[in-house]
Motif scaffolding. Structure first.
Motif, PDB file in Angstrom:
ATOM      1  N   LYS A  89      10.506  81.756   0.815  1.00 42.07           N
ATOM      2  CA  LYS A  89      10.792  80.354   0.528  1.00 42.07           C
ATOM      3  C   LYS A  89       9.799  79.748  -0.457  1.00 42.07           C
ATOM      4  N   GLU A  90      10.227  78.643  -1.041  1.00 40.48           N
ATOM      5  CA  GLU A  90       9.408  77.854  -1.952  1.00 40.48           C
ATOM      6  C   GLU A  90       8.136  77.394  -1.234  1.00 40.48           C
ATOM      7  N   ASN A  91       6.977  77.528  -1.910  1.00 42.47           N
ATOM      8  CA  ASN A  91       5.701  77.178  -1.293  1.00 42.47           C
ATOM      9  C   ASN A  91       5.559  75.689  -0.990  1.00 42.47           C
ATOM     10  N   ILE A  92       6.386  74.861  -1.633  1.00 42.67           N
ATOM     11  CA  ILE A  92       6.242  73.418  -1.440  1.00 42.67           C
ATOM     12  C   ILE A  92       6.650  72.981  -0.037  1.00 42.67           C
ATOM     13  N   LEU A  93       7.468  73.759   0.645  1.00 38.48           N
ATOM     14  CA  LEU A  93       7.962  73.365   1.969  1.00 38.48           C
ATOM     15  C   LEU A  93       6.824  73.321   2.987  1.00 38.48           C
ATOM     16  N   PRO A  94       6.832  72.329   3.878  1.00 39.05           N
ATOM     17  CA  PRO A  94       5.780  72.263   4.905  1.00 39.05           C
ATOM     18  C   PRO A  94       5.878  73.442   5.866  1.00 39.05           C
ATOM     19  N   ARG A  95       4.727  73.924   6.330  1.00 42.72           N
ATOM     20  CA  ARG A  95       4.656  75.072   7.231  1.00 42.72           C
ATOM     21  C   ARG A  95       3.996  74.677   8.541  1.00 42.72           C
ATOM     22  N   ASN A 132      18.252  81.138   7.990  1.00 42.22           N
ATOM     23  CA  ASN A 132      17.983  81.583   9.359  1.00 42.22           C
ATOM     24  C   ASN A 132      16.506  81.769   9.659  1.00 42.22           C
ATOM     25  N   ASP A 133      15.642  81.474   8.664  1.00 39.30           N
ATOM     26  CA  ASP A 133      14.229  81.798   8.886  1.00 39.30           C
ATOM     27  C   ASP A 133      13.265  80.676   8.520  1.00 39.30           C
ATOM     28  N   TYR A 134      13.779  79.478   8.260  1.00 42.91           N
ATOM     29  CA  TYR A 134      12.862  78.358   8.015  1.00 42.91           C
ATOM     30  C   TYR A 134      13.269  77.156   8.853  1.00 42.91           C
ATOM     31  N   TYR A 135      12.301  76.622   9.593  1.00 45.33           N
ATOM     32  CA  TYR A 135      12.518  75.418  10.394  1.00 45.33           C
ATOM     33  C   TYR A 135      11.467  74.380  10.021  1.00 45.33           C
TER      34      TYR A 135
END
Length: 207
Positions: A89-95, A132-135
């Protein structure tokens, strides 16, 4: 509107009142993006009795994004044993591991024409996930914005599916509120006095 958004987020953060993503629709140049990026964190902090520095804003200008940016780039793992596909995924997304809280701001939604990107946004707005792999981590809230069809720009529409997933509000320009803001930030007095001498229509109009 920005106060309503902050109250809605505070209700979920403090009392677990379910938050529904909010979409602001309004003409160009009235400060929708600036309100979210500059004013919203402070208002949320006041209502939740937290520090403003604890609240981040991540802005995604969706007109720049492709389906790979949103859903991720497919990478094949374990090629020799049991091949599986993982999406980077794009690094900008919060983790989750960042241990932060904040607002994921989806800007320029009506400019999106890619069907895969639109489908991904539906899932994010309704289920807080991408693929299916990012929340979306806890204590992160989606806010969205865009211009209107009549604003003479590119407009690919808001589908009924998207409208069903958000609370929609119209953002409108108000001269008195704008002047109050300029006085708060100590803007040039000549500018403020000029604005006081003209009408709303004279301040914000374009062909």
């Amino acid at each position: 509107i920005i106060n309503l958004i902050a109250s809605s987020i505070a209700g979920d953060y403090l009392h677990k009142i379910p938050y529904q993503p909010i979409y602001m629709e309004g003409t160009t140049g009235i400060g929708k993006t600036q309100m979210v990026e500059n004013e919203l964190p402070g208002l949320i902090a006041q209502k939740t009795k937290t520090n403003e520095s604890e609240w981040s804003v991540i802005t995604m200008k969706l007109s720049y994004y492709t389906s790979s940016d949103i859903l991720g780039m497919p990478i094949v793992r374990n090629v020799k044993s049991y091949p599986t596909v993982e999406y980077i995924k794009e690094n900008i997304l919060p983790r989750k591991e960042d241990n932060k809280k904040g607002i994921l701001f989806l800007d320029e939604i009506p400019l999106v024409s890619n069907g895969d990107v639109r489908s991904a946004l539906y899932d994010l707005l309704q289920n807080n996930k991408l693929g299916n792999d990012y929340y979306l981590p806890d204590n992160w809230y989606v806010v969205a914005a865009g211009n209107r069809r009549q604003d003479s720009g590119i407009y690919n529409g808001l589908s009924p599916a998207l409208r069903d997933r958000v609370m929609m509000f119209e953002a409108a320009f108000d001269k008195d509120s704008y002047i109050q803001y300029l006085e708060k930030v100590e803007a040039n007095k000549a500018v403020i006095n000029y604005l006081k001498s003209i009408t709303n229509r004279e301040i914000h109009s374009f062909d």
